[in-house]
Motif scaffolding. Sequence first.
Motif, PDB file in Angstrom:
ATOM      1  N   MET A 121      41.870  43.937 -20.452  1.00  0.00           N
ATOM      2  CA  MET A 121      42.323  42.839 -19.778  1.00  0.00           C
ATOM      3  C   MET A 121      41.363  41.752 -19.085  1.00  0.00           C
ATOM      4  O   MET A 121      41.363  40.764 -19.077  1.00  0.00           O
ATOM      5  N   ILE A 122      40.217  42.571 -18.861  1.00  0.00           N
ATOM      6  CA  ILE A 122      39.178  41.826 -18.263  1.00  0.00           C
ATOM      7  C   ILE A 122      38.480  40.824 -19.383  1.00  0.00           C
ATOM      8  O   ILE A 122      38.110  39.764 -19.133  1.00  0.00           O
ATOM      9  N   PRO A 172      44.524  44.847 -13.938  1.00  0.00           N
ATOM     10  CA  PRO A 172      43.618  45.944 -13.443  1.00  0.00           C
ATOM     11  C   PRO A 172      43.799  46.054 -11.858  1.00  0.00           C
ATOM     12  O   PRO A 172      43.738  47.227 -11.592  1.00  0.00           O
ATOM     13  N   THR A 174      42.091  48.509 -18.768  1.00  0.00           N
ATOM     14  CA  THR A 174      41.534  47.733 -17.668  1.00  0.00           C
ATOM     15  C   THR A 174      40.409  46.903 -18.502  1.00  0.00           C
ATOM     16  O   THR A 174      40.325  45.533 -18.333  1.00  0.00           O
ATOM     17  N   VAL A 175      39.614  47.414 -19.373  1.00  0.00           N
ATOM     18  CA  VAL A 175      38.493  46.721 -20.169  1.00  0.00           C
ATOM     19  C   VAL A 175      39.057  45.563 -20.940  1.00  0.00           C
ATOM     20  O   VAL A 175      38.761  44.582 -20.946  1.00  0.00           O
ATOM     21  N   THR A 235      42.279  40.181 -28.175  1.00  0.00           N
ATOM     22  CA  THR A 235      42.253  40.473 -26.856  1.00  0.00           C
ATOM     23  C   THR A 235      43.666  40.427 -26.014  1.00  0.00           C
ATOM     24  O   THR A 235      44.070  41.404 -25.304  1.00  0.00           O
ATOM     25  N   ALA A 276      40.825  37.702 -19.813  1.00  0.00           N
ATOM     26  CA  ALA A 276      40.410  36.865 -19.057  1.00  0.00           C
ATOM     27  C   ALA A 276      39.103  36.085 -19.147  1.00  0.00           C
ATOM     28  O   ALA A 276      39.376  34.829 -18.969  1.00  0.00           O
ATOM     29  N   CYS A 277      38.296  36.758 -19.687  1.00  0.00           N
ATOM     30  CA  CYS A 277      36.682  36.008 -20.001  1.00  0.00           C
ATOM     31  C   CYS A 277      36.906  35.177 -21.091  1.00  0.00           C
ATOM     32  O   CYS A 277      36.474  34.106 -20.935  1.00  0.00           O
ATOM     33  N   ALA A 294      44.169  38.964 -15.222  1.00  0.00           N
ATOM     34  CA  ALA A 294      43.356  39.538 -14.265  1.00  0.00           C
ATOM     35  C   ALA A 294      44.216  40.431 -13.025  1.00  0.00           C
ATOM     36  O   ALA A 294      43.578  41.255 -12.549  1.00  0.00           O
TER      37      ALA A 294
END
Length: 395
Positions: free
Chosen positions: A271-272, A376, A268-269, A302, A275-276, A373
Amino acid sequence: MCIGQLGNLLPHVTLSANLAQHLMPAWGLSAAEGGMMASGYAFGYMLAVPVLTTLTDRIDARLVLLCGSVVSGLATVAFGVFAQGFWSGTIIWSLAGLGFAGAYMPGLKALTDRLPAGDTSRAVTLYTSSFSVGVGLSFLIAQVLADGWGWRTAFYVTGIGPIAMVVACLLIESRSPAPRAGRLLNFAPVFANREALGYIFGYGAHCFELYGIRTWLVGFWTYVVAHQGAPSWLSPVLMSFCFAVISMPASILGNEAALKFGRHRAITVVMIASACVALVIGLNATAPAWVLALLLMIYGLTVPADSGALTAGMSAAAVSEHRGATLALHSTVGFGLSAIGAWGTGVALDAAGGPQSAEGWLLAFIVLAAGIALGPLAFLWSRTARSDELVSRSR
């Protein structure tokens, strides 16, 4: 098996590596058409992988792997010989993807069938992360050959690569699964496995982003070179090769983080964060070349960092007698969304001004960020559904 996979992956991005610089100008293709042609590979894969991977629950996965490798190589050479435009290119490249459907997940099944009992996550991660090295070599060899001897030569040469996996198949021992009755394409037990489904849907989000950026990475850096004046050594060949190769350590480190902190949390970390980074690149498409090169290398870390953990998590969550079917659904969802990612990014480019427009690249990276995104959310659904199931059982 990992060395054989490097050979199988030489054709993998031969089309994407030469799409923006060679094929689109030669055939007068729009970004949407180019993305559609590139997505044909993932589409052919998606159609064939449910049958071919599930078949490994009935016959030795080595046989499926052998046949798939041969078809992949022959179709790649055929593209160089026969492709003349959008339709012929899309059809032939779809056949190459169909061949690769018998070469990747059946290869993973052939590997896991021969591993000793216990935690196999590191072996699975090594196999999946060697994918990135193969893609890097595919980017490098395909572009160097196309720039020096024409794009058709790139397809001729990379089409020879799958011979390495053919040799590997002939060297490993045969191992047939236990006889099994029932329908071949029986995914009901897989859909009942909520933990595996969370990893499968998360993998779909990962593939959407990964295939989207791999299809358009060379096109984006070609835009940067034309508008920001990047130094001559910072070429699309170098950028695409580095982007792909750093994926291997990123995937291995991502899996180690998953083992230490928990798979759901680590994935999850990642993937976020991915996206950023995609949004930052899109918003700074007109920044100096060195800034964009740095951002792309961060993105190169990433994007794949969740890959090994996702596949290892799915493999661990799969029920052993339905592992082939679980792998099949994993790949079907993943490469189905890969096809949408390549095409959807091209559509976004066209909608906002094309590959020579900063606005086009902004929208393209927004689409990539939106796709990853969703990962998650898949894990949140999986945990919620599993919690509800455990509560209902306790009653």
